[in-house]
Motif scaffolding. Structure first.
Motif, PDB file in Angstrom:
ATOM      1  N   ILE A  79       0.835  -1.188   0.000  1.00 19.90           N
ATOM      2  CA  ILE A  79       0.000   0.000   0.000  1.00 19.90           C
ATOM      3  C   ILE A  79       0.881   1.254   0.000  1.00 19.90           C
ATOM      4  O   ILE A  79       1.895   1.326   0.692  1.00 19.90           O
ATOM      5  CB  ILE A  79      -0.919  -0.008   1.238  1.00 19.90           C
ATOM      6  CG1 ILE A  79      -2.065  -0.985   1.010  1.00 19.90           C
ATOM      7  CG2 ILE A  79      -1.477   1.377   1.527  1.00 19.90           C
ATOM      8  CD1 ILE A  79      -3.031  -0.552  -0.079  1.00 19.90           C
ATOM      9  N   PHE A  80       0.475   2.237  -0.784  1.00 15.81           N
ATOM     10  CA  PHE A  80       1.156   3.527  -0.805  1.00 15.81           C
ATOM     11  C   PHE A  80       0.353   4.527   0.013  1.00 15.81           C
ATOM     12  O   PHE A  80      -0.831   4.760  -0.268  1.00 15.81           O
ATOM     13  CB  PHE A  80       1.305   4.040  -2.244  1.00 15.81           C
ATOM     14  CG  PHE A  80       2.318   3.296  -3.045  1.00 15.81           C
ATOM     15  CD1 PHE A  80       3.632   3.723  -3.109  1.00 15.81           C
ATOM     16  CD2 PHE A  80       1.957   2.141  -3.737  1.00 15.81           C
ATOM     17  CE1 PHE A  80       4.575   3.024  -3.847  1.00 15.81           C
ATOM     18  CE2 PHE A  80       2.882   1.439  -4.473  1.00 15.81           C
ATOM     19  CZ  PHE A  80       4.201   1.879  -4.533  1.00 15.81           C
ATOM     20  N   LEU A  81       0.964   5.106   1.012  1.00 18.90           N
ATOM     21  CA  LEU A  81       0.309   6.130   1.805  1.00 18.90           C
ATOM     22  C   LEU A  81       0.409   7.468   1.083  1.00 18.90           C
ATOM     23  O   LEU A  81       1.439   7.778   0.478  1.00 18.90           O
ATOM     24  CB  LEU A  81       0.957   6.233   3.189  1.00 18.90           C
ATOM     25  CG  LEU A  81       0.901   4.972   4.056  1.00 18.90           C
ATOM     26  CD1 LEU A  81       1.634   5.197   5.373  1.00 18.90           C
ATOM     27  CD2 LEU A  81      -0.546   4.548   4.309  1.00 18.90           C
ATOM     28  N   PRO A  82      -0.632   8.296   1.112  1.00 15.36           N
ATOM     29  CA  PRO A  82      -0.563   9.604   0.471  1.00 15.36           C
ATOM     30  C   PRO A  82       0.593  10.426   1.016  1.00 15.36           C
ATOM     31  O   PRO A  82       0.843  10.458   2.229  1.00 15.36           O
ATOM     32  CB  PRO A  82      -1.914  10.242   0.829  1.00 15.36           C
ATOM     33  CG  PRO A  82      -2.815   9.093   1.137  1.00 15.36           C
ATOM     34  CD  PRO A  82      -1.935   8.038   1.749  1.00 15.36           C
ATOM     35  N   THR A  83       1.305  11.097   0.128  1.00 10.52           N
ATOM     36  CA  THR A  83       2.526  11.810   0.530  1.00 10.52           C
ATOM     37  C   THR A  83       2.280  13.246   0.959  1.00 10.52           C
ATOM     38  O   THR A  83       3.059  13.818   1.710  1.00 10.52           O
ATOM     39  CB  THR A  83       3.527  11.842  -0.642  1.00 10.52           C
ATOM     40  OG1 THR A  83       2.926  12.547  -1.737  1.00 10.52           O
ATOM     41  CG2 THR A  83       3.899  10.437  -1.080  1.00 10.52           C
ATOM     42  N   GLY A  84       1.216  13.863   0.436  1.00  9.14           N
ATOM     43  CA  GLY A  84       0.999  15.281   0.692  1.00  9.14           C
ATOM     44  C   GLY A  84       1.958  16.146  -0.103  1.00  9.14           C
ATOM     45  O   GLY A  84       2.738  15.670  -0.929  1.00  9.14           O
TER      46      GLY A  84
END
Length: 394
Positions: free
Chosen positions: A154-159
């Motif tokens: 899973i890729f977490l949102p980076t902002g």
């Protein structure tokens, strides 16, 4: 670790120069779909069964910032439509498969994981499920979404500190993971006009992005723009003019369902079967499909099928699959060097046409429109269409 199953149609000539003996096949797929794991309203098994039974070869189930692993329970909507749908689900798969319970008058259902349901549907050279996710990020209230196809985690949102920076940071995270693992992964920008979040200028600033949705079947994404803002197809051309000037690879256009609604149908709902890609690849496995997509060996469509696409000796040739009572218009759209926007370079009424791409063309693409109406359209996109990827003079 996400459970990955990768299983290794008719022979046609693709949209890049190919040898006389071409053993590749066309594969139909959707790269944007949602289930109960996020904000869809159906179980993954039912969704996969629908796509497989409707002639799709691959599907990426792209729920928001989540993958179908671990334990998740959903509370069933009390509306009779969803209660009846659950009874059909229960009847088909049985008590041994479906885990559910009653609490305080409500029905709770445990969702099946990717590892559990994928083996029910995958078949060699017939149907493939590709692990995927919709990275759902944002900036100052603007929804900034990208899909990752064939992920291994899973890729977490980076902002980020701007729309373009948020997009770039997420793109970089996927590309870096691809470099680290050697696993083919594809990242694409979703529905730029959803809440008018992503502008032409934002995408022009990006590096490393090769795909975006020129068509999305969600009723709120403004594919056609409005009186003040451009539609995605026009945006696509301006982006590619800018990318060529910056000596970046061309951006390719995808068509997707972005389906969320599986029980209620019509213009106001996000339904399946509205947009997909046809990919010309060596085999039905993620690496082969991604290679073909990155080569531009595919077309996006809302219903028009193509018998042949060929780009050889700087001639772009397109032939639609003819159907009784249906007529076709083939437009070759391109931009000449020194110009600031594209134009229709040639238009043919008929099922096949070709266009000579000259050295002074920045790029040329084809758009095919049929006289047959879509069964379940969104916006005012009434007729079935297909988009062939842009090519540059060799």
């Amino acid at each position: 670790m996400i459970f990955l199953l990768a299983l290794l149609g008719f022979q046609l000539v693709g949209c890049r120069s190919t040898p006389d003996e071409d053993t590749r096949k066309w594969y139909k797929g959707n790269l944007h779909t949602h289930s109960y794991w996020s904000d869809g309203d159906e179980f993954p098994e039912v969704i996969m069964d629908w796509y497989k039974s409707h002639g799709y070869h691959f599907v990426a189930l792209t729920d928001h910032n989540i993958f179908a692993e671990g334990e998740k329970w959903i509370t069933l909507n009390e509306d009779s439509v969803y209660q009846q749908a659950f009874q059909k689900y229960l009847k088909k798969y049985g008590d041994e498969w479906v885990s559910y319970k009653e609490e305080e008058g409500k029905t709770l259902v445990k969702l099946k994981t990717y590892e559990e349901y994928a083996p029910l549907f995958e078949e060699k050279e017939r149907f493939l499920m590709i692990p995927a996710q919709e990275i759902s990020d944002g900036y100052k209230g603007k929804p900034l979404h990208l899909n990752v196809t064939n992920l291994d985690k899973i890729f977490l949102p980076t902002g980020g500190e701007s729309v373009a920076e948020v997009l770039q940071n997420n793109i970089n995270a996927v590309l870096e993971r691809r470099r680290e693992t050697g696993q083919p992964m594809l990242v694409h920008i979703n529905h730029p006009n959803f809440r008018w979040a992503i502008t032409l200028q934002d995408i022009v600033k990006l590096k490393g992005e090769r795909f975006f949705e020129v068509y999305n079947g969600h009723p709120q994404v403004h594919n056609m723009g409005d009186g003040l803002r451009m539609g995605t197809e026009r945006m696509w051309d301006f982006i590619n003019i800018a990318y060529i000037q910056k000596e970046q690879p061309l951006l390719f256009g995808l068509a997707t369902d972005d389906s969320h609604n599986y029980h209620l149908f019509g213009r106001e709902f996000s339904n399946s079967g509205r947009g997909w890609v046809m990919v010309l690849a060596d085999s039905l496995e993620p690496g082969s499909l991604i290679d073909a997509l990155e080569n531009g060996d595919f077309y996006a469509t809302t219903g028009v099928n193509l018998d042949k696409i060929q780009f050889k000796d700087n001639v772009l040739y397109v032939k639609a699959t003819e159907e009784p009572g249906v007529t076709y218009t083939i437009e070759f759209i391109g931009c000449q060097k020194g110009e600031r926007e594209t134009e229709v370079l040639a238009s043919t009424e008929g099922a096949e046409a070709s266009f000579k791409v000259a050295p002074d063309h920045l790029f040329v693409r084809a758009k095919i429109t049929s006289s047959r109406k879509q069964q379940n359209p969104v916006e005012d996109m009434v007729y079935e269409m297909a988009w062939v990827q842009p090519v540059q003079p060799e």
